[in-house]
Design an enzyme around this catalytic site. Structure first.
Site, mmCIF file in Angstrom:
data_model
loop_
_atom_site.group_PDB
_atom_site.id
_atom_site.type_symbol
_atom_site.label_atom_id
_atom_site.label_comp_id
_atom_site.label_asym_id
_atom_site.label_seq_id
_atom_site.Cartn_x
_atom_site.Cartn_y
_atom_site.Cartn_z
ATOM 1 N NE ARG A 1 27.010 10.917 -19.046
ATOM 2 C CZ ARG A 1 27.335 10.134 -18.028
ATOM 3 N NH1 ARG A 1 28.301 10.470 -17.215
ATOM 4 N NH2 ARG A 1 26.679 9.032 -17.819
ATOM 5 C CB CYS B 1 30.782 6.599 -14.398
ATOM 6 S SG CYS B 1 30.736 8.127 -15.353
ATOM 7 C CB CYS C 1 38.291 20.269 -3.070
ATOM 8 S SG CYS C 1 38.955 18.610 -3.263
ATOM 9 C CB CYS D 1 39.122 21.551 -9.973
ATOM 10 S SG CYS D 1 37.541 21.258 -9.156
ATOM 11 C CB CYS E 1 25.532 12.334 -11.655
ATOM 12 S SG CYS E 1 27.263 12.180 -11.200
ATOM 13 C CB CYS F 1 25.772 8.533 -10.972
ATOM 14 S SG CYS F 1 27.540 8.776 -11.282
ATOM 15 C CB CYS G 1 42.308 18.877 -9.783
ATOM 16 S SG CYS G 1 42.209 17.454 -8.667
#
Ligand code: SAM
Ligand code: DTB
Ligand code: SF4
Length: 327
Positions: A274, A202, A67, A74, A111, A142, A71
């Site tokens: 969640r 979400c 990616c 991550c 998801c 999702c 972040c």
């Protein structure tokens, strides 16, 4: 008492959910004696949900690693040297097989996550096919694909997407210390597009990243004060990933995690809260306390995206010991 149906999960519309929260009010929740906070959260929970029902979503990383974003937590950022290898978008038949397995094991929602800043239109077409086929299995769908461009949310809605996951992740004031390649406002813009397209939102965050209690309370305020609270609010405990800038972060006091769940429950009474990443490291007793604090959803299955999650046997045993039912 009106219970939200797990299948329709109707958008919250009671006057309580239109209330605006001030930072001081949420900080005051955090400052309460824990037993008083738990009691209040459990009362709110019981007024809106069956307190013994927990929704279960299974996760699959359909596009892993490489990616462009930075972040700091991550495993999938190309900027950090982690054990996660870059992979191509998974073939449709493998995704559908994984969804069928998750359904057979008792998940109600599937998801699919992709390590993108956002999807290219050509990639989105493949994801739309995944959404259609998973939906055809009779599961809720999702996806979490990063930031959306104009028109992409509508295409996802047309394919039958039920939820789009896009976390605010942390307080606006702390965001720049975690992520520099995009902004908190970028995240809000995608949430607007998802909401406008009529897809359930979400959105939640991660705690244990070195933020202060004030930052945690501010994140809860920012989620609760969205034009409409998210239907689903994942609260992740940081999973420290070797090779990332957060690899050696100090572990947060677990009761601070419980307080965050309780604050989410009280401020977003009709949302599904969640208990998300970090569950593998939690004792059964800590998880039970999170459910008492108002968590009523979890990730289910041995893997999150690139890290582990409790195995199904452990979760089934926990449900039996606590008298919980899956929805
Ligand atoms: N790339 C998309 C995005 O950023 O929205 C989708 C995938 S991203 C991995 C989804 C979410 O996973 C992040 O927003 C973050 O909340 C959570 N996450 C990622 N790594 C994590 C970690 N090490 N610990 C806890 N949560 C994590
Ligand atoms: C969310 O809030 N947490 C999930 C899901 N949404 C996509 C992801 C957790 C990832 C944990 C680290 C990993 O497995 O890579
Ligand atoms: Fe990329 Fe999402 Fe990971 Fe950020 S959280 S590096 S956008 S996969």
């Amino acid at each position: 008492m009106q219970l939200a149906s797990p299948l329709t999960q109707a958008a919250p519309s009671t006057p309580a959910t239109l209330r605006r929260w001030a930072l001081d009010e949420v900080l005051a929740l955090y400052d309460m004696p824990l037993m008083d906070l738990l009691w209040q959260a459990q009362g709110v929970h019981r007024a809106h949900f069956d307190p013994n029902a927990v929704q279960r979503s299974s996760l699959l990383s359909v596009k892993t690693g490489g990616c462009s974003e930075d972040c700091s937590y991550c495993s999938q950022s190309a900027r950090y040297d982690t054990d996660t290898e870059r992979e191509r978008l998974m073939p449709l038949n493998e995704v559908v097989a994984a969804a069928q397995l998750a359904k057979d094991k008792g998940a109600s929602r599937f998801c699919m996550g992709a390590a993108w800043k956002g999807p290219k239109d050509s990639d989105l077409d493949h994801v739309l096919a995944m959404v259609r086929e998973v939906k055809a299995l009779g599961m809720q769908t999702c996806v979490t694909l990063g930031m959306l461009k104009d028109g992409q949310a509508e295409k996802l809605k047309d394919a039958g997407l039920d939820y789009y996951n896009h976390n605010l992740d942390t307080d606006k004031d702390f965001y720049g210390q975690v992520i520099k390649t995009h902004t908190h406002d970028d995240r809000l813009d995608t949430l607007d597009q998802v909401r406008e397209a009529g897809i359930n939102v979400c959105s939640g965050g991660i705690i244990g990243m070195g933020e202060s209690r004030k930052n945690r309370a501010a994140l809860i305020v920012q989620l609760a004060n969205l034009p409409k609270p998210p239907e689903s609010v994942p609260i992740n405990n940081l999973v420290p990933i070797p090779g990332t800038p957060m690899a050696d972060n100090a572990r947060l006091d677990p009761f601070e995690f419980v307080r965050t769940i309780a604050a989410a429950r009280i401020t977003m009474p009709a949302s599904w809260v969640r208990l998300s990443a970090g569950r593998q490291e939690m004792s059964d007793e800590l998880q039970a306390m999170c459910f008492f604090a108002g968590a009523n959803s979890m990730f289910y299955g041995e893997r999150l995206l690139t890290t582990g999650n409790p195995d199904i046997e452990r979760d089934e045993a926990l449900f039996a010991r606590l008298g919980l039912k899956a929805v």
